[in-house]
Each structure stands twice: as structure tokens, then as C-alpha cells.
Write a protein that holds these residues in place. Structure first.
Motif, PDB file in Angstrom:
ATOM      1  N   ASN A 175     104.164 -13.585  25.767  1.00  0.00           N
ATOM      2  CA  ASN A 175     103.355 -14.165  26.838  1.00  0.00           C
ATOM      3  C   ASN A 175     102.088 -13.348  27.063  1.00  0.00           C
ATOM      4  OD1 ASN A 175     105.493 -15.934  27.161  1.00  0.00           O
ATOM      5  ND2 ASN A 175     106.348 -14.845  28.921  1.00  0.00           N
ATOM      6  N   SER A 176     101.005 -14.028  27.370  1.00  0.00           N
ATOM      7  CA  SER A 176      99.784 -13.341  27.807  1.00  0.00           C
ATOM      8  C   SER A 176      99.911 -12.986  29.280  1.00  0.00           C
ATOM      9  CB  SER A 176      98.563 -14.246  27.625  1.00  0.00           C
ATOM     10  OG  SER A 176      98.436 -14.667  26.293  1.00  0.00           O
ATOM     11  N   LYS A 177      99.163 -11.993  29.714  1.00  0.00           N
ATOM     12  CA  LYS A 177      99.068 -11.639  31.135  1.00  0.00           C
ATOM     13  C   LYS A 177      97.623 -11.853  31.578  1.00  0.00           C
ATOM     14  CE  LYS A 177     102.921  -8.391  31.445  1.00  0.00           C
ATOM     15  NZ  LYS A 177     103.529  -8.773  30.169  1.00  0.00           N
ATOM     16  N   ASN A 178      97.470 -12.514  32.719  1.00  0.00           N
ATOM     17  CA  ASN A 178      96.145 -12.905  33.192  1.00  0.00           C
ATOM     18  C   ASN A 178      95.864 -12.292  34.560  1.00  0.00           C
ATOM     19  OD1 ASN A 178      96.331 -14.871  30.976  1.00  0.00           O
ATOM     20  ND2 ASN A 178      97.615 -16.039  32.379  1.00  0.00           N
ATOM     21  N   TYR A 179      94.637 -11.828  34.744  1.00  0.00           N
ATOM     22  CA  TYR A 179      94.192 -11.285  36.027  1.00  0.00           C
ATOM     23  C   TYR A 179      93.001 -12.144  36.474  1.00  0.00           C
ATOM     24  CZ  TYR A 179      97.081  -7.395  34.473  1.00  0.00           C
ATOM     25  OH  TYR A 179      98.142  -6.631  34.030  1.00  0.00           O
ATOM     26  N   ASN A 180      93.146 -12.795  37.631  1.00  0.00           N
ATOM     27  CA  ASN A 180      92.207 -13.829  38.056  1.00  0.00           C
ATOM     28  C   ASN A 180      91.534 -13.459  39.373  1.00  0.00           C
ATOM     29  OD1 ASN A 180      93.538 -15.791  36.030  1.00  0.00           O
ATOM     30  ND2 ASN A 180      95.230 -15.331  37.411  1.00  0.00           N
ATOM     31  N   LEU A 181      90.220 -13.765  39.481  1.00  0.00           N
ATOM     32  CA  LEU A 181      89.482 -13.524  40.721  1.00  0.00           C
ATOM     33  C   LEU A 181      88.470 -14.659  40.901  1.00  0.00           C
ATOM     34  CD1 LEU A 181      89.060 -11.541  43.112  1.00  0.00           C
ATOM     35  CD2 LEU A 181      87.224 -10.497  41.763  1.00  0.00           C
ATOM     36  N   ASP A 182      88.431 -15.254  42.113  1.00  0.00           N
ATOM     37  CA  ASP A 182      87.521 -16.360  42.424  1.00  0.00           C
ATOM     38  C   ASP A 182      86.843 -16.117  43.764  1.00  0.00           C
ATOM     39  OD1 ASP A 182      88.195 -19.117  40.636  1.00  0.00           O
ATOM     40  OD2 ASP A 182      89.759 -17.592  40.630  1.00  0.00           O
ATOM     41  N   LEU A 183      85.567 -16.522  43.847  1.00  0.00           N
ATOM     42  CA  LEU A 183      84.808 -16.483  45.093  1.00  0.00           C
ATOM     43  C   LEU A 183      84.074 -17.811  45.218  1.00  0.00           C
ATOM     44  CD1 LEU A 183      83.714 -14.884  47.567  1.00  0.00           C
ATOM     45  CD2 LEU A 183      81.841 -14.118  46.087  1.00  0.00           C
ATOM     46  N   LYS A 184      84.241 -18.508  46.362  1.00  0.00           N
ATOM     47  CA  LYS A 184      83.692 -19.851  46.509  1.00  0.00           C
ATOM     48  C   LYS A 184      83.028 -20.023  47.862  1.00  0.00           C
ATOM     49  CE  LYS A 184      84.940 -24.756  46.052  1.00  0.00           C
ATOM     50  NZ  LYS A 184      86.021 -25.718  45.740  1.00  0.00           N
ATOM     51  N   TYR A 185      81.881 -20.722  47.844  1.00  0.00           N
ATOM     52  CA  TYR A 185      81.193 -21.127  49.069  1.00  0.00           C
ATOM     53  C   TYR A 185      81.068 -22.636  49.037  1.00  0.00           C
ATOM     54  CZ  TYR A 185      77.443 -21.917  52.440  1.00  0.00           C
ATOM     55  OH  TYR A 185      76.698 -22.393  53.494  1.00  0.00           O
TER      56      TYR A 185
ATOM     57  N   SER B 155      96.508  -9.812  25.703  1.00  0.00           N
ATOM     58  CA  SER B 155      97.257 -10.436  24.605  1.00  0.00           C
ATOM     59  C   SER B 155      97.125 -11.958  24.598  1.00  0.00           C
ATOM     60  CB  SER B 155      98.744 -10.052  24.673  1.00  0.00           C
ATOM     61  OG  SER B 155      98.908  -8.663  24.597  1.00  0.00           O
ATOM     62  N   PRO B 156      95.903 -12.502  24.587  1.00  0.00           N
ATOM     63  CA  PRO B 156      95.754 -13.961  24.557  1.00  0.00           C
ATOM     64  C   PRO B 156      96.338 -14.553  23.270  1.00  0.00           C
ATOM     65  CG  PRO B 156      93.667 -12.908  24.045  1.00  0.00           C
ATOM     66  CD  PRO B 156      94.596 -11.812  24.495  1.00  0.00           C
TER      67      PRO B 156
ATOM     68  N   THR C  13      97.166 -23.036   9.256  1.00  0.00           N
ATOM     69  CA  THR C  13      96.963 -22.689  10.661  1.00  0.00           C
ATOM     70  C   THR C  13      98.198 -21.973  11.184  1.00  0.00           C
ATOM     71  OG1 THR C  13      95.516 -24.593  11.032  1.00  0.00           O
ATOM     72  CG2 THR C  13      96.542 -23.626  12.965  1.00  0.00           C
ATOM     73  N   TYR C  14      97.975 -20.857  11.869  1.00  0.00           N
ATOM     74  CA  TYR C  14      99.088 -20.129  12.472  1.00  0.00           C
ATOM     75  C   TYR C  14      98.620 -19.531  13.792  1.00  0.00           C
ATOM     76  CZ  TYR C  14      96.813 -16.047  10.311  1.00  0.00           C
ATOM     77  OH  TYR C  14      95.919 -15.083   9.944  1.00  0.00           O
ATOM     78  N   PHE C  15      99.510 -18.837  14.492  1.00  0.00           N
ATOM     79  CA  PHE C  15      99.227 -18.397  15.858  1.00  0.00           C
ATOM     80  C   PHE C  15      99.695 -16.955  16.038  1.00  0.00           C
ATOM     81  CE2 PHE C  15     100.318 -22.854  15.577  1.00  0.00           C
ATOM     82  CZ  PHE C  15      99.223 -23.472  16.158  1.00  0.00           C
ATOM     83  N   ASP C  16      98.949 -16.243  16.886  1.00  0.00           N
ATOM     84  CA  ASP C  16      99.326 -14.854  17.153  1.00  0.00           C
ATOM     85  C   ASP C  16      98.669 -14.400  18.447  1.00  0.00           C
ATOM     86  OD1 ASP C  16     100.527 -12.409  16.801  1.00  0.00           O
ATOM     87  OD2 ASP C  16      99.787 -12.123  14.749  1.00  0.00           O
ATOM     88  N   ASN C  17      99.185 -13.283  18.970  1.00  0.00           N
ATOM     89  CA  ASN C  17      98.549 -12.640  20.121  1.00  0.00           C
ATOM     90  C   ASN C  17      97.368 -11.811  19.646  1.00  0.00           C
ATOM     91  OD1 ASN C  17     101.766 -12.536  21.063  1.00  0.00           O
ATOM     92  ND2 ASN C  17     100.329 -13.070  22.686  1.00  0.00           N
ATOM     93  N   PHE C  18      96.209 -12.007  20.270  1.00  0.00           N
ATOM     94  CA  PHE C  18      95.068 -11.145  20.022  1.00  0.00           C
ATOM     95  C   PHE C  18      95.167  -9.971  20.983  1.00  0.00           C
ATOM     96  CE2 PHE C  18      90.361 -10.640  19.174  1.00  0.00           C
ATOM     97  CZ  PHE C  18      90.508 -10.509  17.813  1.00  0.00           C
ATOM     98  N   ASP C  19      94.182  -9.087  20.991  1.00  0.00           N
ATOM     99  CA  ASP C  19      94.259  -7.877  21.799  1.00  0.00           C
ATOM    100  C   ASP C  19      93.958  -8.167  23.273  1.00  0.00           C
ATOM    101  OD1 ASP C  19      94.527  -5.312  22.592  1.00  0.00           O
ATOM    102  OD2 ASP C  19      93.100  -4.444  21.176  1.00  0.00           O
ATOM    103  N   GLN C  20      92.753  -8.634  23.558  1.00  0.00           N
ATOM    104  CA  GLN C  20      92.371  -8.906  24.938  1.00  0.00           C
ATOM    105  C   GLN C  20      91.167  -9.841  24.966  1.00  0.00           C
ATOM    106  OE1 GLN C  20      91.432  -4.935  26.348  1.00  0.00           O
ATOM    107  NE2 GLN C  20      89.265  -5.197  25.846  1.00  0.00           N
TER     108      GLN C  20
END
Length: 932
Positions: A702-712, A733-734, A748-755
């Protein structure tokens, strides 16, 4: 002095007048929605011309009313009209608060001609304004106005969202892998291994009340969140009986009334059901483990399908549907109602274009001219039964059925260097593939509140069965095409039949308890709320595939095969005894994947005068077990088991500050995860027939995601919004799609990249041009804009052995565009009495993005933008008859995928970086709606 005297006179006169008149104010609440404020209801003073509507908070106000006795009339479509007497006293403000209840009137008394509250554009804007999280919604009213027939088309009108053909929804440059789907708050698993969520193009708008797009995370939704969580809310049960019948037809400029090839092997082909027409014969069924070689005579009668497609003229595409809903019991305390909807759509599409496979020097390993024929069907059905008691207990039972089919034939001819037996003839391939997806889900949802909503208990559960079936796919390859083609084989790969079946079941449940801790008596609501909950989700996949080749033992040179009627060649070969069907024992024929999630969460919300804060934490234990055999093992080898069981904690916060009555500022942050699609972890090699392959990787994490949003955001009126959002995401690890050129195509194949990281800005606007410009003549024009401008980067250590094969270890994130625009212009042509008519022009586009990451020196494969312009003309002649005319893809741009050479090109005059391009055609359609 004279000026002061005039001002004093005006002031005293105003005071005197105010003291000689009175005022009336009050608040309207909605009994059907737990006494939430009821916005946009009508309030009239009977016998006068005075009238107003309730605002976002359900409030209304009359001032400067002459003293006396009056009757106030409160009304809202679908609700009981109420009349209340009031006495106006000089210098005083009378307060009249009203609780509005759904009407129990019969069809003879009233016919619902507008959408219910939760489905209207203004009501959804109200929800967006009041919500603590950042979200956007689109309801049935807007879906109808923009002439969209399925959910996917509707969501392209939301900022930061794009879609291309059958590859799903992209949110902020993140593709289908990063999205999650809820239906009425419960997950609904996709039956298709290539899609993380059910393709939203399969879901007709006739079963949808509204769709929420949650772009920020909160602890009550599942942790699998990076792009967005889509929450589909099914149709509400109307308070009055209403039946709607619709019929539509369409024309595609590439296809309609032109020659069209189709595999007519199913029992009910028009409806998209294959029945037993393409079933596996006994010796090759799912229970057979050993290889089997059929005799030629047995081969002649083993299959009911033909290698020769049927050629016909493509008819009009069609659509028809029916829905009915009503309240069937109401004694004032107990209410029972139901809603039923059934929708069928089909389409015929012919596409012509090119397909190529390039190496790092830009040399074409494959170079095909291709024609694709696709007859597709979609069915959507909903049955909902709702029980309410005393406005504090609600129980809803839903049955949802989704089914789609694709009858697809691909014919390609050209150069293919991987096949050596061509004798100076072109390589020809015909791929006949039928795909059927079925899903049925049973949902039970309930809510119980007591002590004036101090305590609210919500619960729900669902059981779903899904099936993805690819029966009797036929891949024919020859040297040359027409009457004198040659039967070819390479490395023992003969023309073959392929079967794939994926069965799954999905069980999930939720339990949520909410307690109000502080109550503002004046506002009659709790300003501090604590919520705790539990979610359970289990999915089991049973995967099976079988490849059956056409083998031969002919002494000498085989007779010619006519690609226009290959079945005659096979019939002759079976009769003469030199052709036969066979398969070898396949250790990878079956594999099993089991996934389960146990989640608990805690959420606290506190509201002050202008500040609203929500903080939460969610923990998920997500277990995954893959049971399979390695490719080179024996069928007698034991199955391998690969287990993965992470436990992740996801904190989150959502903060809203109300600057004034019409504007908010928001900030949100969270940590979440992304889980792979099924195809990305499925330990099976999927053959495309022309040498292209897709291989799953069961070791993806699994990838781990860190999210931040600011809205007006600003709400100039109850139907307008203007908003700006800045956002950023860091992905550890996307998961990415990689593509390697081989001697016979792409692997075509799939893998985790670094960041990777993404950051950008969004704009959302829905404005009345007349209001903005203060020009009366332009009041019929409404302008909508959703746009995104962003940047991304995926990176890895170039010296790491893990990423040594990747050509560019610093590049854009796969799937991410730098920008995207969705815009529409609407004009109210007629709005008089029961007749209204509007014109809508809709435009969508996006920036270039990486489709697949290049490896071993090859560059990335890029996807070119498609500029799509649509037009719709919607007319409601009266409360019964409506007509919609649409033109889609007016610009008729081609899809285009490119791959640049990374080494010096030896023949630049012959070089082209195009690897795939297809035309789409322009679609014209009309749809007639009739309310009984």
C-alpha cells in the motif's frame, strides 16, 4: 442647519413609520431530515402580493407590515402546504416557526414536477456551504440540465476531475487506483479486475439522487483515500406517486448505418446476456485440472461459436427506462414508501486508427492499421423500500443491480517483427472478445435517534455478488488478409480461445454512534458532537482462466485461410483430421485473493460562533492473502500463500471559519493509504493476443499519502459559488504502471516507486452572468467553471538496484496532468408557466500526462489531451412531457498516445512517435421523457 433639519425629519418619520408597522420572522425546518433547516421554501402572506423564500439557514423575514390579522402560507414541492394565522402588532416582531412534513397526497391531487430537496442544485450548494469537510456535489437536477445519462459524465463537471474513454475517473491527476466508492455510505466492490471502483459510466443517473465528491478525508470514511471518495446517494422515495418513462436514440458519425462486425453468439445478444452460447465444453471446464487434446471430430462440435463474425449495418443506439415511486402507507406515525427504477442503454461504436510498439531507437516493432467494433450495453436497476416512524427511526432496504457487456472485435493488419512466418505478407489479427460484468447488492440501512437527537445510532450492512466473465475469446492470426492468407504460429502459440472468470462476494457493515455534548438552545442544535464507529469490509475473489489452442498436424503447407470466413478453414481442417483443440495443464489456472478490513474511528466536532472544527482518528487493520501457483511450477505443486497485513492509523482534521454570511475559509489535513487494483496484484499473465501482456505483482504494498488542503469559498446567492483551493499531497511508495517493449509487443507490469508529490490550485465557479454584470438582459445566462493547475514529481534513488530498470527516476507522476478545465455555459431559453427550455454548451480538456512509465531505456508513454465540446437542448413542455437533444464530441478529436525515442534515430524521415491513435466520431442523440 437646513440639512440637519431635513435629516432629522427623515429620521423621525422613519422611526414613526417603523413604530406604526410590525414584522414577522421565523424558521422552517424539515421533519424528513431530522429537523434540519429547510432552505428555499416559499412563504406568502395570503391575499397580498408579499412573498419571500427561506434562506440557507431556513430563516425568513417580513418587515413594514401594516397592523392586523394575516394568514401565512408555507409551501415546498413535495411537502404539505401549511397556513398559519398571525396578528401583527405595531413596533413588534412576531415569530412563527414551522416544521414542514412530506405530503401524503395522491397523484390526483398533485404531481411532482421538480426534484426533491436533496437532488436540487441549490440544496446541494447549501450542504457544501455548511459541511465541515471540503466536498462538491452534483444532483439529479444538474445531471438532467447538463444532459448526462451516467454518473461518470456528470462528475466531469466537478473541478479537478477528468475522464478518458473506459479508464475511469482522474481526480487531481490521480487515476482510478486512488479513488474509493461508497453507495449510501457502504462500499461496493468492482467485479472488473482492471478497475478499482465500478466504472461510474455503468451507473445510470435514473437511480441516482446525488453524488458527493469528498476531496478531504474524515475518520468516518475508509482509509483508502488519495484522489477522492465518491458517495453515491440513491434516489429518494417521493411523497407522491410518480411514474416516469423515457426513451432515447442516438447516431454516431463513425458507425450508424455503416458496416459493423459483431459476434452474435449469445442467447440474448441485444440485451447483453451471453447465456450458454459461449460456455466452456465439459473437458475444459473449471474443474478440469489436466490438459486435454480433443480429436478432430470432437473439435468440430465442441463449441457453438464461430470464428467468422457477422457483418451487418449498425443501427441507432437506444435507451429506455421506467421508474415509479410512491408512499404506500401513512398514518401520521408510520410511513412506508418504495422506489423502483430500471434503465437499459446500448451503443454501437466503430473506431479506426493506428497501434504501434516502439523501441528506444524509435523503431516500430509493431505497426498496425486497426479497426475496432464494439457493441456495448449497460443496465441499472434499483428497488428501495423505506420505513419511517415518528421521525426518529428510519429503515431503508435497497437492491441494486448493475450489468454491462462489451461485444468487441479488433481487426489489425501491418508489420509485426515478432512473427517471422509472414512470407513478406502483412501480419493480421482478429481478436473477438465478449465481456460481461454482473453485480447485485442488497443493502439495509437504519438510523435511530432519541432525546431530541442528542443520541443518534446509525447502522447498515450489505451483501454483494459480482462476476466478471470473458467467455470464448477468439484470437486469430494470419500472414496476409483476405482469401489467400496463411495460417501462422510462433513459438508454438497457435490461434486460441481464452476464458476468464472472476467471481467475488463482498460483505460489509457499519455501526456509528453520535452523542450531542453541548446544545445551543437558541439555534436548537448541538455545537459539540462526539462520534464513534466501526466498519467491516470483506472481499473474496475466485479467479479462473483457461487457454485452448487450435493445433495442427498437417504434413506440408497448410491450405490458405480466408480471413473473411475463417470458420470454413477450421471446419475443413476438423473434417480432414489435421486441426484439433488442445490445452496443456496450467498451474496458474486458478488463484484466490481474500481481503478484509476491520476499522474503528473516533471523531469530535466543535462549533463556535464562526469556527467549526472536526478532528478524528481512524485505525484500519487490512488483511490480504493471495493463494496461487508460480508460473513454472506443476499443477501438482502446493499453492503458495502470500500474506500482507498492515495496520495503519489515520489522523485527520477539518476546520471551517465563517468570515461572513456568504463566505468560508477551510483547511484540512490527513494521512491515508492507497491499495492496488486487483489486476495489479493478480499473479496471472494476461495475454492480448498480439504479443502484449499484462502481469500482476502480488508483492505490491500500500502507498501512504499525506494530504493538505486550503480553500476559500463565496456564495453570492443560493445558486452561485466561487471557490479557490490550494492543495498538496506527498505519496510514499506510489503504485505505478510500467511498460517494457519486447520483441512481440509491450509487457505492462506494476510496482511501488519510491515517492511522489503533487501540489496545485483549483477554482470552482457557478455564476449567473446577469447578476455578475448587473445586466438584466444577461440574467438567463449561467456560467460554470471548474479548473485545476498543478505540478507533480515522482522520484527514486537512481543508484538503487530496485529501480535500475526505470528509464527516468525523476519525472511527472504517472497519470497526473499539469492542468484541466471543465466549463459550461447555460441559457434559459424559455421559462413560462409549465414550459421551460435551456441550452447548454459544455467543454472539457486536460494537460498531457504519463500513461505508462518507460523502462530499460525506453521513454514514458504519454497521453495527449482531448478537447471535448458537448451541446444539449433540454425542454420541458409541461408537467408530463420533456425532450432532450444532445451532441457529444463536436470537435471529434482523436485519442493519441506517444512515446519518444531516447536514442539517436537512424531514419528520421520515417520516424513517428505515435503508438496509438483512434477517432471517436460525433454522437447525436435525443431522449423523450413522459410522466404518467
Amino acid at each position: 442647519m437646513k440639512k440637519l433639519l431635513v435629516l432629522f425629519t427623515i429620521f423621525t418619520s422613519a422611526v414613526a413609520f417603523a413604530q406604526s408597522t410590525g414584522s414577522v420572522k421565523g424558521k422552517l425546518t424539515d421533519q424528513e431530515y431530522n429537523n434540519e433547516p429547510l432552505a428555499f421554501a416559499n412563504v406568502l402572506i395570503k391575499g397580498t402580493t408579499k412573498g419571500t423564500t427561506s434562506d440557507f439557514d431556513g430563516l425568513y423575514y417580513f418587515d413594514n407590515i401594516e397592523p392586523g390579522n394575516y394568514t401565512l402560507v408555507f409551501s415546498f414541492v413535495g411537502y404539505e402546504t401549511q397556513e398559519v394565522a398571525v396578528t401583527v402588532t405595531p413596533g413588534k416582531t412576531e415569530e412563527v416557526n414551522i416544521v414542514m412534513t412530506a405530503s401524503a397526497a395522491s397523484l390526483d391531487e398533485v404531481v411532482v414536477t421538480t426534484s426533491t430537496k436533496r437532488e436540487s442544485e441549490t440544496a446541494l450548494l447549501l450542504e457544501q456551504k455548511k459541511a465541515v469537510e471540503i466536498k462538491q456535489s452534483i444532483g439529479a437536477e444538474e445531471l438532467t440540465r447538463k444532459a448526462v445519462s451516467n454518473v461518470e459524465q456528470g462528475l466531469t463537471k466537478v473541478s479537478g476531475i477528468t475522464t478518458v474513454q473506459d479508464r475511469g475517473i482522474f481526480v487531481r491527476g490521480l487515476d482510478d487506483r486512488y479513488n474509493f466508492l461508497l453507495v449510501n455510505g457502504l462500499p461496493l466492490a468492482s467485479a472488473d479486475p482492471d478497475n478499482k471502483i465500478i466504472p461510474l459510466s455503468y451507473i445510470a443517473t435514473s437511480i441516482v439522487g446525488s453524488v458527493d465528491v469528498l476531496k478531504t478525508f474524515n475518520s468516518s470514511i475508509y482509509q483508502d483515500f488519495a484522489g477522492a471518495t465518491f458517495q453515491i446517494n440513491t434516489k429518494q422515495i417521493p411523497s407522491q406517486p410518480v411514474t416516469v418513462v423515457n426513451f432515447g436514440a442516438g447516431v454516431n458519425t463513425n458507425t450508424t448505418l455503416k458496416d459493423f462486425n459483431i459476434d452474435n453468439s449469445g442467447d440474448l445478444e441485444f440485451l447483453g446476456y451471453t447465456g450458454g452460447g459461449r460456455s466452456l465444453p465439459g473437458p475444459y471446464n473449471k474443474d478440469a485440472t489436466l490438459g486435454y487434446t480433443a480429436t478432430p471430430s470432437e473439435s468440430a462440435t465442441m463449441f457453438d461459436t464461430s470464428w467468422t463474425p457477422e457483418t451487418t449495418k449498425a443501427p441507432l443506439s437506444t435507451r429506455f427506462g421506467i421508474s415509479h415511486g410512491q408512499s404506500i402507507y401513512n398514518n401520521g406515525t408510520d410511513k412506508v414508501g418504495f422506489y423502483f427504477s430500471l434503465d437499459y442503454r446500448n451503443s454501437f461504436l466503430t473506431q479506426q486508427g493506428v497501434e504501434r510498439a516502439l523501441n528506444s531507437e524509435g523503431t516500430a516493432q509493431q505497426d498496425f492499421q486497426t479497426t475496432n467494433y464494439n457493441f456495448s450495453t449497460q443496465k441499472s436497476s434499483l428497488f428501495g423500500l423505506n420505513y419511517k416512524r415518528n421521525n426518529n427511526f428510519n429503515l431503508l432496504f435497497n437492491t441494486i443491480y448493475l450489468q454491462n457487456s462489451s461485444n468487441f472485435i479488433r481487426e489489425a493488419a501491418g508489420e509485426n517483427n515478432g512473427f517471422t512466418q509472414l512470407n513478406d505478407k502483412v501480419f493480421y489479427i482478429r481478436d473477438t472478445k465478449y465481456t460481461e460484468n454482473d453485480l447485485v447488492s442488497f443493502q439495509l440501512l437504519g438510523e435511530k435517534s432519541w432525546r431530541d437527537d442528542k443520541h443518534i445510532l446509525s447502522f447498515g450492512g450489505s451483501y454483494a455478488l459480482g462476476n466478471n466473465n470473458v467467455p470464448d475469446r477468439r484470437v486469430l492470426r494470419t500472414a496476409g488478409e483476405g482469401e489467400e492468407a496463411e495460417y501462422i504460429t510462433t513459438n508454438g502459440i497457435d490461434p486460441f480461445k481464452f476464458y476468464q472468470e472472476l467471481e467475488n462476494y463482498n460483505v460489509n457493515a457499519k455501526l456509528d454512534y453520535q452523542i450531542g455534548l453541548q446544545k445551543n438552545e437558541e439555534l436548537d442544535k448541538y455545537t459539540a458532537i462526539l462520534k464513534a464507529g466501526y466498519n467491516y469490509d470483506e472481499i473474496s475473489y475466485d479467479f479462473f482462466n483457461r487457454t485452448i489452442s487450435v493445433d495442427q498436424n498437417y504434413n506440408g503447407v497448410l491450405p490458405f485461410i480466408n480471413t473473411n470466413d475463417p470458420q470454413a478453414f477450421f471446419d475443413q481442417g476438423f473434417e480432414d483430421g489435421y486441426l484439433f483443440y488442445r490445452n496443456t495443464a496450467d498451474p496458474q489456472a486458478k488463484s484466490f485473493i481474500d481481503q478484509s478490513i476491520h476499522a474503528g474511528y473516533l471523531d469530535f466536532t466543535k462549533e463556535w460562533d464562526r469556527l467549526l472544527v472536526q478532528i478524528g482518528v481512524r485505525g484500519e487493520y487490512a488483511y490480504r492473502k493471495i493463494t496461487y501457483r508460480e508460473q513454472l511450477t506443476s499443477i501438482n505443486s502446493p499453492y503458495s500463500e502470500l500474506e500482507y497485513e498492515p495496520f495503519d492509523i489515520s489522523p485527520s482534521f477539518n476546520v471551517k471559519y465563517t468570515l461572513n454570511d456568504v463566505s468560508n475559509i477551510r483547511i484540512a489535513g490527513s494521512k491515508t493509504v492507497t491499495r492496488p487494483r486487483l489486476r495489479e496484484i493478480l499473479p496471472t499473465t494476461f495475454q492480448d493476443g498480439d504479443g502484449n501482456q499484462v502481469i500482476g505483482n502480488p508483492e505490491i504494498e500500500n502507498s501512504k499519502n499525506y494530504n493538505l488542503d486550503l480553500k476559500y469559498e463565496i456564495f453570492p446567492s443560493n445558486s452561485e459559488v466561487l471557490a479557490f483551493t490550494a492543495f498538496g499531497k506527498f505519496i510514499d511508495s506510489p503504485i505505478e504502471r510500467l511498460s517494457r517493449a519486447t520483441s512481440v509487443g509491450y509487457r505492462t507490469y506494476f510496482d511501488n516507486f519510491d515517492q511522489a508529490y503533487i501540489y496545485g490550485v483549483e477554482i470552482e465557479a457557478k455564476l449567473n452572468i446577469g447578476n455578475v454584470t448587473n445586466t438584466e438582459v444577461l440574467e438567463g445566462f449561467t456560467f460554470g467553471l471548474n479548473g485545476i493547475l498543478m505540478d507533480s514529481e515522482a522520484s527514486a534513488d537512481p543508484d538503487s538496484d530496485e529501480f535500475a530498470s526505470v528509464t527516468n527516476t525523476n519525472r511527472k507522476l504517472q497519470g497526473a496532468s499539469d492542468w484541466g478545465i471543465n466549463t459550461d455555459l447555460s441559457y434559459k431559453l424559455v421559462d413560462k408557466g409549465e414550459t421551460n427550455s435551456s441550452l447548454n454548451l459544455i467543454f472539457n480538456t486536460y494537460g498531457r500526462r504519463i500513461y505508462a512509465v518507460g523502462v530499460e531505456g525506453a521513454d514514458e508513454i504519454y497521453e495527449k489531451p482531448i478537447n471535448q465540446l458537448d451541446f444539449s437542448w433540454n425542454t420541458q413542455f409541461n408537467e408530463k412531457i420533456g425532450l432532450r437533444f444532445t451532441v457529444r464530441n463536436i470537435l471529434n478529436e482523436k485519442t493519441l498516445f506517444t512515446q519518444d525515442a531516447t536514442q539517436e534515430v537512424q531514419f528520421p524521415e520515417k520516424y513517428s512517435n505515435i503508438i496509438e491513435s483512434f477517432n471517436q466520431g460525433v454522437n447525436f442523440s435525443f431522449n423523450l421523457t413522459y410522466k404518467l
